[in-house]
Every structure is written in structure tokens, then in C-alpha cells.
Design an enzyme around this catalytic site. Structure first.
Site, PDB file in Angstrom:
ATOM      1  N   ARG A   6       0.846  -1.204   0.000  1.00  0.00           N
ATOM      2  CA  ARG A   6       0.000   0.000   0.000  1.00  0.00           C
ATOM      3  C   ARG A   6       0.876   1.247   0.000  1.00  0.00           C
ATOM      4  O   ARG A   6       0.556   2.267  -0.596  1.00  0.00           O
ATOM      5  CB  ARG A   6      -0.965  -0.005   1.201  1.00  0.00           C
ATOM      6  CG  ARG A   6      -1.749   1.285   1.357  1.00  0.00           C
ATOM      7  CD  ARG A   6      -2.981   1.134   2.246  1.00  0.00           C
ATOM      8  NE  ARG A   6      -2.737   0.439   3.489  1.00  0.00           N
ATOM      9  CZ  ARG A   6      -2.167   0.978   4.574  1.00  0.00           C
ATOM     10  NH1 ARG A   6      -1.755   2.235   4.567  1.00  0.00           N
ATOM     11  NH2 ARG A   6      -1.972   0.256   5.668  1.00  0.00           N
ATOM     12  N   TYR A  27     -17.823  15.838 -14.954  1.00  0.00           N
ATOM     13  CA  TYR A  27     -18.318  14.461 -14.886  1.00  0.00           C
ATOM     14  C   TYR A  27     -19.353  14.341 -13.748  1.00  0.00           C
ATOM     15  O   TYR A  27     -19.178  14.930 -12.671  1.00  0.00           O
ATOM     16  CB  TYR A  27     -17.123  13.525 -14.656  1.00  0.00           C
ATOM     17  CG  TYR A  27     -17.498  12.133 -14.267  1.00  0.00           C
ATOM     18  CD1 TYR A  27     -18.321  11.361 -15.078  1.00  0.00           C
ATOM     19  CD2 TYR A  27     -17.035  11.572 -13.081  1.00  0.00           C
ATOM     20  CE1 TYR A  27     -18.677  10.080 -14.708  1.00  0.00           C
ATOM     21  CE2 TYR A  27     -17.379  10.288 -12.702  1.00  0.00           C
ATOM     22  CZ  TYR A  27     -18.214   9.544 -13.519  1.00  0.00           C
ATOM     23  OH  TYR A  27     -18.563   8.284 -13.151  1.00  0.00           O
ATOM     24  N   ASP A  61      -8.532  18.455 -14.330  1.00  0.00           N
ATOM     25  CA  ASP A  61      -8.839  17.097 -14.777  1.00  0.00           C
ATOM     26  C   ASP A  61      -8.619  17.076 -16.292  1.00  0.00           C
ATOM     27  O   ASP A  61      -9.382  17.678 -17.056  1.00  0.00           O
ATOM     28  CB  ASP A  61     -10.296  16.764 -14.398  1.00  0.00           C
ATOM     29  CG  ASP A  61     -10.700  15.354 -14.829  1.00  0.00           C
ATOM     30  OD1 ASP A  61     -10.072  14.797 -15.744  1.00  0.00           O
ATOM     31  OD2 ASP A  61     -11.676  14.820 -14.257  1.00  0.00           O
ATOM     32  N   LYS A  65      -9.653   5.875 -18.946  1.00  0.00           N
ATOM     33  CA  LYS A  65     -10.063   6.314 -20.282  1.00  0.00           C
ATOM     34  C   LYS A  65      -8.882   6.183 -21.268  1.00  0.00           C
ATOM     35  O   LYS A  65      -8.341   5.109 -21.422  1.00  0.00           O
ATOM     36  CB  LYS A  65     -10.606   7.738 -20.188  1.00  0.00           C
ATOM     37  CG  LYS A  65     -11.647   7.931 -19.065  1.00  0.00           C
ATOM     38  CD  LYS A  65     -12.868   7.085 -19.308  1.00  0.00           C
ATOM     39  CE  LYS A  65     -14.020   7.262 -18.345  1.00  0.00           C
ATOM     40  NZ  LYS A  65     -13.787   7.400 -16.929  1.00  0.00           N
TER      41      LYS A  65
HETATM   42  C1  PLP Z   1     -13.637  13.653 -16.905  1.00  0.00           C
HETATM   43  C2  PLP Z   1     -13.723  12.540 -15.904  1.00  0.00           C
HETATM   44  N1  PLP Z   1     -13.088  12.657 -14.737  1.00  0.00           N
HETATM   45  C3  PLP Z   1     -13.140  11.689 -13.808  1.00  0.00           C
HETATM   46  C4  PLP Z   1     -13.860  10.535 -14.002  1.00  0.00           C
HETATM   47  C5  PLP Z   1     -13.882   9.476 -12.934  1.00  0.00           C
HETATM   48  O1  PLP Z   1     -12.982   8.479 -13.267  1.00  0.00           O
HETATM   49  P1  PLP Z   1     -13.076   6.945 -12.743  1.00  0.00           P
HETATM   50  O2  PLP Z   1     -14.319   6.379 -13.354  1.00  0.00           O
HETATM   51  O3  PLP Z   1     -11.808   6.343 -13.226  1.00  0.00           O
HETATM   52  O4  PLP Z   1     -13.173   7.024 -11.268  1.00  0.00           O
HETATM   53  C6  PLP Z   1     -14.535  10.357 -15.211  1.00  0.00           C
HETATM   54  C7  PLP Z   1     -15.310   9.117 -15.440  1.00  0.00           C
HETATM   55  O5  PLP Z   1     -16.036   8.988 -16.401  1.00  0.00           O
HETATM   56  C8  PLP Z   1     -14.472  11.386 -16.187  1.00  0.00           C
HETATM   57  O6  PLP Z   1     -15.123  11.288 -17.364  1.00  0.00           O
END
Ligand code: PLP
Length: 405
Positions: free
Chosen positions: A62, A115, A189, A214
Site C-alpha cells: 500500500r 463528470y 482534470d 479512459k
Molecule cells: C472527466 C472525468 N473525470 C473523472 C472521471 C472518474 O474516473 P473513474 O471512473 O476512473 O473514477 C470520469 C469518469 O467517467 C471522467 O469522465
């Protein structure tokens, strides 16, 4: 080529770094050419006490794991950062950042188009933990500046927003915020853009986060999060959050994401090329109401994109003519394109934000932003573009018969 006309020509040695950063065979057992998957949860010690964890020493997985280290070093290099950290998901990376830098009573500015999971976290969890949240349109630097308070600790936004694909002038926002107070942590992000298209730290951000689920992994078979920073103090604080919350990826997932990242520079141009062909085709289609693709000159932030990025990724949002039933019938009628959430994999996916990824965003908020019930978000994959287009054409004809548009 789809992204011609973008003045940022790219980042030197990106492909070489993606393949070699953090991956020196001399450091691996048997000098293996690829990183071994070290499954051990614990490591034999020659002495008692706490060793220096930063020096390639491991005591418990961890707290640190050799396979995770390879991934962290590689993402840091690709973001032109000093430090990288891996988390068990994009949400773990995002919430880890917020918990690290904001406490009860602090104010956080969040982009208004994010998101659905991020939106839920800020408005249903972070607020209950005493954070004050303002969601603002990050395209307007003046709006962001006027939202800053004495108690503002974090400004968080997506470089390309989900699902409206708005492009934020990251450099202008970071500069304006840091001019007010340079200790406000600007977190970007960069999931949709990827470091192939944009490097937010070079544009003035403090931390860049990814849902590596992604494009970075790119094969729709891992859930993972990554973050990078140039600040050693921020890295230390985030490292303590990472290892204390324990939201770390498994060695196998770390291996897979690191492997996926090795072809990011090959996949992104093809995603963009296919997306541009699909976007141009959709824009000319009489059954389509509106297309949002920042690579198209018709997109309102096309010029901002050219300023802050070297191209667009492979995501297109569009609305169909007719009613919600037409849009959902279209989604159920495709054969090459799979009806599914997520994006950035080699395969084409499409989804209905209003009832899927953004269903938990209150309807009034969705309507105010312009997320309509006929809107579809598509992740254009790496199939042959003509086959994707033929599939879309067939499904559109099934969903919106002649005479109904
Ligand atoms: C722009 C964006 N940020 C964060 C996330 C969250 O990521 P995770 O599903 O890997 O937790 C997503 C998920 O679709 C996303 O599209």
C-alpha cells in the site's frame, strides 16, 4: 490530417518517454525488458525501523510497489512533471486531492460542467463535510476571478468538459487565480485531452489528474486514476493521502495502465482523425440538430483549443432531431458502436448523458448548462472510420424515419 492548423506542434520525445520512462531493465530482476508484476504485499527486511521509502525500498505494497512506481514515473514524464501518483480510480485521485488541500470551512471553485460523479461528490459529500462549493463557468476568467474568496483553497475544473466539450483557457485561468493568491491550488482534470494533446502543468496548473480508465489505459479493461505535480510539498501531502486512504491500484492494474500508456501517442492521432471525419459527417446530416466537437471550426472554443492544445481527442457530443425516444432508439440501433458509459478505449462507445453519466446531476442544472434529453456523447474508437459512419447512418435512419425530421 485532422488536427492541422494547430500551432502547438507537440512535445518532443513523447513516444520515447511513453515507452521508456520509469522502465530501466537494469533495475528489474533478470533485466526483463518489461516491468515485472510484483504481486507481493510485503517485503523482507534486513533491519527494523522505517527505511527511506523514496529510495527504491519497499516495506508494504500500500505504501509503495515497484510496478506502481513504473506507472507513476511514466505519467510524471508525460505530464512534464517531477512527481506522479497512482490511485485506484479517477474519483479516488480527485477526491484525494480535495481532501488533501481543503478542510471544513474552506471554499472550493469547481467548473460547472464536470463528470456526473465529480458533481455528485462536490454537492453531496464535500459540502456535507463542511466545504463551501461554487460551480462556475470556467470559460469566463472574470466569472472565476469574481468567485474567489479569502477562504478559497482550490480551483478545480476539466480542461475539456464532460459532456459539453467546452474548452477552458487553462493558462488564463491559472494565471488569474494565482495572481489573486498563489497558494490557491489549481487542479485540472485532463482526462479528455490527455497529455498528448495538452499539458496543464506547463500552462500554470498545480496538479493534473486523470481518469486513467479512459485514454491513458485505452483498452477499457482497468479502472485507475493518476495525478502529477511539480511541487514536492504537494507530492508529500498527496502521497500521505494516497497511502493512508489506501486507494491504490493493484500491481496488475498498474502494469496494464503502464502498458496501455506506451501506445497513447499512436492512438490519439487516430482517435482525432476518425472523430474529425465523424464530426464533419454528423454536421452535414439532416437528422442531427447540433454537433459539439472542438476540432471543428464551428465550435465556439476552437481558437482557445488551438491556443492551449495541439489537437482535439476523439469525443463528440451531438443532439439528434426529434424527441428523447429518437435519441435512445438511435443508441439501441448501432452495431459497431456499443451503447455504454466510459470513453477513450479502442472501441467506439456512445451514451445518453441525461439518463446515464449525468443522471445524478439535477435536471435544472442540466437544463441550465444545455445538457438536453436528445444529447448523445460518443467516444470515437479506432475502427475504420467508414464503418463507424455507415453504422451511425443506419442507426439514425432506424431511429428517425424519413418525414420525422
Ligand atoms: C472527466 C472525468 N473525470 C473523472 C472521471 C472518474 O474516473 P473513474 O471512473 O476512473 O473514477 C470520469 C469518469 O467517467 C471522467 O469522465
Amino acid at each position: 490530417m485532422s488536427n492541422s492548423g494547430f500551432p502547438i506542434s507537440g512535445f518532443p520525445s513523447f513516444g520515447t518517454d511513453a515507452i521508456h520512462a520509469g522502465q530501466d531493465p537494469a533495475k528489474f530482476n533478470f533485466k526483463s525488458a518489461v516491468p515485472p508484476i510484483t504481486m507481493a504485499s510485503t517485503y523482507q527486511r534486513s533491519d527494523t525501523g522505517i527505511p527511506d521509502l523514496t529510495n527504491g525500498k519497499y516495506i508494504y505494497s500500500r505504501l509503495g510497489n515497484p510496478t506502481r512506481d513504473c506507472l507513476e514515473q511514466c505519467i510524471a514524464k508525460l505530464e512534464n512533471a517531477k512527481h506522479g501518483l497512482a490511485f485506484s480510480s479517477g474519483m479516488a485521485a480527485i477526491t484525494g486531492c480535495i481532501q488533501t488541500f481543503a478542510k471544513a470551512g474552506d471554499h472550493v471553485i469547481c467548473g460547472d460542467d464536470v463528470y456526473g460523479g465529480t458533481n455528485w461528490y462536490f454537492n453531496n459529500i464535500a459540502n456535507k463535510n463542511g466545504l463551501e462549493i461554487d460551480m462556475v463557468d470556467m470559460r469566463s476568467v472574470d466569472t472565476v476571478v469574481s468567485a474567489v474568496r479569502d477562504s478559497t483553497q482550490i480551483v478545480f475544473f476539466e480542461s475539456m468538459t464532460n459532456p459539453l466539450l467546452r474548452v477552458v483557457d487553462v493558462a488564463a485561468v491559472a494565471e488569474a487565480v494565482h495572481k489573486i493568491r498563489d497558494d490557491i491550488v489549481v487542479i485540472v482534470d485532463n482526462t479528455f485531452m490527455t497529455p498528448w494533446n495538452m499539458r496543464p502543468l506547463d500552462l500554470g496548473a498545480d496538479i493534473v489528474v486523470h481518469s486513467a480508465t479512459k485514454y491513458i489505459n485505452g483498452h477499457s479493461d482497468v479502472v485507475c486514476g493518476l495525478l502529477s505535480t511539480n511541487s514536492s510539498n504537494m507530492r508529500e501531502a498527496l502521497f500521505m493521502t494516497q497511502i493512508t486512504l489506501g486507494a491504490v491500484p493493484s500491481p496488475f492494474d498498474s502494469y496494464l495502465v503502464n502498458r496501455g500508456m506506451k501506445t497513447l501517442h499512436l492512438r490519439m492521432p487516430r482517435h482525432a482523425e476518425n472523430a474529425m471525419k465523424v464530426a464533419e459527417w454528423l454536421e452535414a446530416n439532416p437528422r442531427i440538430e447540433k454537433v459539439f466537437y472542438p476540432g471543428l471550426p464551428s465550435h465556439p472554443e476552437h481558437d482557445i483549443l488551438k491556443k492551449v492544445a495541439r489537437g482535439a481527442p476523439g469525443i463528440i457530443t451531438f443532439s439528434t432531431k426529434g424527441k428523447e425516444e429518437n435519441a435512445t432508439k438511435f443508441l439501441k440501433s448501432t452495431k459497431v458502436v456499443t451503447l455504454a458509459v466510459s470513453l477513450g478505449g479502442y472501441e467506439s462507445l456512445a451514451e445518453h448523458p441525461a439518463s446515464m453519466t449525468h443522471a445524478n446531476v439535477p435536471k435544472e442544472h442540466r437544463e441550465a448548462l444545455g445538457i438536453t434529453d436528445t444529447m448523445i456523447r460518443m467516444s470515437v474508437g479506432l475502427e475504420d472510420a467508414d464503418d463507424i459512419i455507415a453504422d451511425l447512418e443506419n442507426a439514425l435512419k432506424v431511429a428517425i424515419p424519413d418525414g420525422q425530421f
